[in-house]
Motif scaffolding. Structure first.
Motif, PDB file in Angstrom:
ATOM      1  N   ILE A   1       0.595  -1.526  -0.054  1.00  0.00           N
ATOM      2  CA  ILE A   1      -0.267  -0.062  -0.282  1.00  0.00           C
ATOM      3  C   ILE A   1       0.483   1.428  -0.008  1.00  0.00           C
ATOM      4  O   ILE A   1       1.132   2.230  -0.591  1.00  0.00           O
ATOM      5  CB  ILE A   1      -1.082  -0.052   1.100  1.00  0.00           C
ATOM      6  N   ILE A   2       1.947   1.489   0.841  1.00  0.00           N
ATOM      7  CA  ILE A   2       2.893   2.110   0.468  1.00  0.00           C
ATOM      8  C   ILE A   2       3.271   2.257  -0.078  1.00  0.00           C
ATOM      9  O   ILE A   2       3.688   3.693  -0.519  1.00  0.00           O
ATOM     10  CB  ILE A   2       3.659   1.922   1.808  1.00  0.00           C
ATOM     11  N   GLU A   3       4.044   1.474  -0.699  1.00  0.00           N
ATOM     12  CA  GLU A   3       4.723   2.009  -3.029  1.00  0.00           C
ATOM     13  C   GLU A   3       3.204   1.774  -3.387  1.00  0.00           C
ATOM     14  O   GLU A   3       4.126   2.974  -4.530  1.00  0.00           O
ATOM     15  CB  GLU A   3       4.674   0.542  -3.335  1.00  0.00           C
ATOM     16  N   LYS A   4       2.921   1.477  -3.363  1.00  0.00           N
ATOM     17  CA  LYS A   4       1.377   1.913  -4.884  1.00  0.00           C
ATOM     18  C   LYS A   4       1.043   3.584  -4.272  1.00  0.00           C
ATOM     19  O   LYS A   4       1.209   4.804  -4.867  1.00  0.00           O
ATOM     20  CB  LYS A   4       0.330   1.609  -4.054  1.00  0.00           C
TER      21      LYS A   4
ATOM     22  N   GLU B   1       1.455   7.073  -6.825  1.00  0.00           N
ATOM     23  CA  GLU B   1       0.504   7.754  -6.869  1.00  0.00           C
ATOM     24  C   GLU B   1       0.995   9.493  -6.278  1.00  0.00           C
ATOM     25  O   GLU B   1       0.951  10.634  -6.984  1.00  0.00           O
ATOM     26  CB  GLU B   1      -0.587   7.850  -5.998  1.00  0.00           C
ATOM     27  N   LYS B   2       1.734   9.121  -5.611  1.00  0.00           N
ATOM     28  CA  LYS B   2       2.584  10.225  -5.212  1.00  0.00           C
ATOM     29  C   LYS B   2       3.485  11.652  -5.895  1.00  0.00           C
ATOM     30  O   LYS B   2       3.227  12.535  -5.639  1.00  0.00           O
ATOM     31  CB  LYS B   2       3.350  10.463  -3.202  1.00  0.00           C
ATOM     32  N   ILE B   3       4.153  10.233  -7.024  1.00  0.00           N
ATOM     33  CA  ILE B   3       4.887  11.438  -7.867  1.00  0.00           C
ATOM     34  C   ILE B   3       4.378  10.872  -8.583  1.00  0.00           C
ATOM     35  O   ILE B   3       4.116  12.389  -9.369  1.00  0.00           O
ATOM     36  CB  ILE B   3       6.228   9.389  -8.015  1.00  0.00           C
ATOM     37  N   LEU B   4       2.833  10.204  -9.478  1.00  0.00           N
ATOM     38  CA  LEU B   4       2.147  10.428 -10.474  1.00  0.00           C
ATOM     39  C   LEU B   4       1.776  12.626  -9.941  1.00  0.00           C
ATOM     40  O   LEU B   4       1.517  13.046 -11.314  1.00  0.00           O
ATOM     41  CB  LEU B   4       1.079   9.604 -10.283  1.00  0.00           C
ATOM     42  N   LEU B   5       1.321  12.778  -8.732  1.00  0.00           N
ATOM     43  CA  LEU B   5       0.512  13.481  -8.555  1.00  0.00           C
ATOM     44  C   LEU B   5       1.422  14.838  -9.073  1.00  0.00           C
ATOM     45  O   LEU B   5       0.920  16.066  -9.440  1.00  0.00           O
ATOM     46  CB  LEU B   5      -0.395  13.687  -7.920  1.00  0.00           C
TER      47      LEU B   5
END
Length: 158
Positions: A94-97, A101-105
């Motif tokens: 979950i943390i990796e996901k 998502e954070k990088i994408l955002l």
């Protein structure tokens, strides 16, 4: 040889009656504590029943505690190592996901900031061109007015 004398029947009956009374007191106290949603402890039972600490060492009292699964007989939670390990793995996934998502955002935000900067630059350029055009129209209108040419537009009533 001396014969052992047995306990008189009346005494046995009295002792049994006292045991039953003690069991009833303890059971009612356990029920009250559970009904309040509190944890049943020996200290709390002693407070509610008025019974001594030594009473809670007697076999008939221990049996009541065991049946109700309270005090020293309370079910303790045991941590399954495999379960904990699986949970840790799931949390890491979950943390990796979330990191992805954070990088994408962040990337999307950066793209939007680039677009905003371009729009600001375009707006400034258009604003400057607009000011220049207004200035030129003003000069043209002055010359038209000086030469007394009627162009069919009443600029006083626009």
């Amino acid at each position: 040889m001396m014969k052992k004398r047995g306990i008189p029947t009346k005494l046995k009956e009295r002792q049994q009656s006292k045991r039953l009374e003690t069991i009833k007191k303890i059971q009612e106290a356990i029920d009250d504590i559970k009904q309040d949603g509190s944890v049943v402890t020996k200290k709390r039972l002693m407070e509610l029943t008025g019974l001594s600490n030594s009473t809670f060492s007697k076999d008939h009292v221990i049996e009541v505690l065991r049946i109700n699964k309270v005090c020293q007989f309370k079910n303790s939670k045991r941590i399954d190592v495999n379960s904990a390990s699986n949970e840790i793995e799931q949390l890491q996934k979950i943390i990796e996901k979330l990191e992805k998502e954070k990088i994408l955002l962040k990337s999307r935000l950066q793209d939007k900031e680039i677009v905003i900067e371009k729009l600001k630059k375009d707006y400034q350029e258009l604003s400057q061109n607009y000011s220049l055009i207004l200035g030129k129209i003003h000069l043209i209108m002055k010359k038209v007015d000086i030469h007394g040419v009627d162009i069919g537009i009443d600029f006083d009533n626009l």
